[in-house]
Design an enzyme around this catalytic site. Sequence first.
Site, PDB file in Angstrom:
ATOM      1  N   GLU A   1      40.457  32.723  56.925  1.00 17.04           N
ATOM      2  CA  GLU A   1      39.715  33.995  56.902  1.00 17.04           C
ATOM      3  C   GLU A   1      39.129  34.362  58.250  1.00 17.04           C
ATOM      4  OE1 GLU A   1      36.574  34.122  53.953  1.00 17.04           O
ATOM      5  OE2 GLU A   1      35.644  35.857  54.916  1.00 17.04           O
TER       6      GLU A   1
ATOM      7  N   TYR B   1      45.619  63.455  63.472  1.00 14.12           N
ATOM      8  CA  TYR B   1      45.705  64.392  64.592  1.00 14.12           C
ATOM      9  C   TYR B   1      47.101  64.996  64.775  1.00 14.12           C
ATOM     10  CZ  TYR B   1      40.975  63.313  66.031  1.00 14.12           C
ATOM     11  OH  TYR B   1      39.619  63.197  66.079  1.00 14.12           O
TER      12      TYR B   1
ATOM     13  N   ASP C   1      35.819  31.576  53.130  1.00 12.69           N
ATOM     14  CA  ASP C   1      34.416  31.186  52.937  1.00 12.69           C
ATOM     15  C   ASP C   1      34.167  30.800  51.484  1.00 12.69           C
ATOM     16  OD1 ASP C   1      33.539  31.455  55.515  1.00 12.69           O
ATOM     17  OD2 ASP C   1      32.819  33.530  55.261  1.00 12.69           O
TER      18      ASP C   1
END
Lengths: 365, 611
Positions: free
Chosen positions: A199, A106, A251
């Site tokens: 994580e 912008y 994970d």
Amino acid sequence: MKNKSNQRTAEAKKEKLLSLLQKHGLNIYDNLDQGKFPQFIIPSRSVNNIVYDKKLRQYILGNASAVRSSRNMSQLRSYTQLAWLAFFVNRLVREGKSSTLRDIYYSSQAFSIDFEDQPESDNIIVDLEAVTLSPREEFHIFPEERSSVFGDLTIEYTVPGYEGKRMNLSDHPDGYLIGPSLSSAELVDTSAELVIAIEKGGLFTRFVEEKVHKKFKSIIVDTAGQAPRSTRNLLRRLNQELGLPVVILADGDVYGEHIAMVIKSGSANAAHLRELTVPDAKWLGVWATDIEKYKLPTIPMTESDIKRIYDLQKDPRYQEGNWKKQLEVFLKLKRKAELEAFSKYGLTNITDKYLPAKLEESKSF
Amino acid sequence: MSKETFSQISPSEFFYRNRDLAGFSNPTRSLYTSVREFVENALDACDQKKVLPDIHLSIKAVDPEQSDPKHYVLTVKDNGPGIEPKHVPHAFGTVLYGSKFGLKQARGMFGLGATMAILYGQITTNKPVTVKSCADEKVIDEFVMLLDIQKNKPVILKHTTKDASKTGLSVSIVLEGDYSKAGSKIRDYVSQTSLITPYASMTFEDPTGEKFHYPRIVKEMPPPPTIIKPHPHGVDVETIRRMIVDTHYQIPAVDNKMIEKIKKELGLQKKSLTTKDMLERAQKRWADLSRPVRTIIALMSFLNVDFDGLQKIRIDDIDVANKKITYWDFGESQSHAIEIDSESSYYKQLANTIQGDTLLTFLTKRFQRVGPTTAEKFCEFAKLKPERRIGSMTNEELVRLADALQKFDDFLAPDPSCLAPLGEEPLSKGIMKFFNPEFASVMQRNASAYSGFPFVVEMGIAYGGGIPATGLKVYRFANRIPLLYDEGSDVVLKIVNEMDWSRYKVKGDPPLVIVSHICSTRIPYKTVGKENVADRPELERELKNALQYLARKLAVHMSRQGAADMEKKRANLYAKYVPLISQFSTELSGKKKEPNYKQLIKMGSEIEEQI
Ligand SMILES: Nc1ncnc2c1ncn2[C@@H]1O[C@H](COP(=O)(O)OP(=O)(O)OP(=O)(O)O)[C@@H](O)[C@H]1O
Ligand SMILES: [Mg+2]
């Protein structure tokens, strides 16, 4: 308490960037004045020019570079966009203001530099990174996503209005956002001996509650999935400036393994940047082999999980050792386990049993 | 003496037999064709007398409340030479009466158009035609007439005169038409006519009261065509027969003037003699008598009549070869044929008078560009004796002659001076005014010929500007007449469509117009409707050459335009971006004053395109 940082790194980096930008400004100015068409030389980020550097243990760009010249009518517009960005970043850094990728899109419009869409302005930002070999965070341009840090770490702000102000990152149990002011702060002091990157936000909170920072003398960092660059940069600084080892918990699936890899050796997307990697970082888990070893409850892999394994098997960094082995086991299991899976054995199982065991195990790799 | 009776047909029968041929098949087409016939007559008349045409056309519904098809009053007024009052009834009241049979380019050809339109009006509305004509700048004659086709002559209902100061003619008929369907074609016709007749000013007032005005674009008339003799390749048996007839004798009209002439030549002004004495006297003075007088005398002898008797009949044909005279008896309203007595001393006299020229003279005198040498070679080729008198040739010989004229290859090419192309400048001006294009080019090809008919192709191309980008559009003209119907099978369209336009930098739906004008003494129309032109190889070649020439011109313009556009685009881009770069670099480098970047903007717009 240790104080391993004796020079003011953040300040130095800022000065270096500003003088580089000024040098580019002067070059453009002189060209214009002499009736010459100014140009930027941008290291090529095409696939052919991205190579894995074994010594640096990360992806880097080769020697190919492209010229963006104001003489070429089809490049004039993007040349001007890049000149504008250099100009705008110069203002941001001098005034100590931060902005987001969206802001940049912008802001351009106030200077009649119209970007067609945000991807176009994002691209120009990467161009400037490549030209200056600095990550956008140094330009004070941040992505929207934020991750957090908690632990005994004293920082000193450099952002306007807070200059010289110090702060300890263990005062607030929700942790501290790794935002522009934290990213540009000097790392003053810490009692920690380890950095644990994890994580997931939920586990991060559990770790704080379970006082992992005390039990393991550690700073805990929530990567919120794939670690943003500012987080990777902080991890690197903790490692390089304060000499803290970094370990990673993610994970038990192919994405978790790759989160660890990116922290360790970067991504192809950022091959033009240095100082975003922690080559000595260690991936603690969850490994594919841990799934059986710790008898974790699993869920089946999806098609895309499996495809991702095949993709990574082509990556030069997965060609040997544990990285290679774990991919193979994942592929064999075709099942995955999340960090939360340890809750089956009690909420503190992960901090009480798994973490110490893995830390012990990590000493040998 | 055998008698023959011609069968008579009614006016409407005549009309219906010929309406398709003449373009009067339904109310829509008939309204359009009527407009065409009168407007073209007006333009022809002005062309002939070199008057800059001022044409006013109006179509008004008799009862606007009624729905189509309905009765309309069609009026066409011009500022041409008008017609002498005594010819008006014939010109508009008889079929096949015209002044344009000579070999030169004109819109009208058959002496049929006006009469057919009048007849159509009369049959559909039972209203007479009104013709106002002024030929002498003094008196305007107004005729209100109905046509009597049985007699092939008009019935004058009213004839009045008024003072006038300008020549011109106006025709007004009432006819059944369908303007709701014909309107767009008529408007196209008028506007396209103004394009191909840029020296004319035209107004059209339509039934809704809307006025279309097309002002004059050029002030000079194109050079008029000259009347020329036919080319041997361009004649058939019928034409030769007619040529032979009108070369050798004209059956003189027996009026008071002619009687005076005969009396004078026989030295009989004072005396009045019996027919017998008269014939005797003629015998003695034969050598001194003029040809018409000889003919009359011979006829008096064969028909055995006196002056009074002669005035009651009209001689239609004297067939020397078959020894037959055909005449029309006004008293009996019947045609008669009598045999000529070949023993009579007048037979030889008459025969020699009307048998006319030798074949050699006929060829050199009556055809264009045939000299004695060529004529002799031709006679050899045709196996006809050069000294043969053509009036005595048999039917078979005539057919052989016509056939040989077609086949003989050593005649010179046809003379194009009978053609009246518009000319490159008026055409170009017409196109500029009509389309207001960004680019236009015109070309006139040299004259060429097919089957003995000379023709000239003129073509124009126009691009961009006021032309909408809706794809290629072709405007077809023949002898300055717009062709609006049946364009699908036209030769011009075929050539345009066969063109690979992409080779000339024309893509997509270009704002492109082609104007094609074929001028010929005979346009090879494909159908009787005179709306599409057949593909003769000679014509095709000329069209193709003209089109390719113009397309190349367009391509040059397009690439010049492309380069100019590119330079403009560059100039704009550099003018926009360089000051910005300057502004950024000034602040970035920490300077106070902006660099001198003006020269770079200029340089930027001048760089040749790389890549
Ligand atoms: N507006 C006019 N001004 C002067 N003469 C005219 C005008 N209209 C017609 N004529 C004369 O009347 C004649 C007959 O016209 P008509 O339209 O019937 O035949 P044409 O024009 O010769 O041939 P076509 O049948 O092809 O139209 C013309 O040949 C011309 O001499
Ligand atoms: Mg006519």
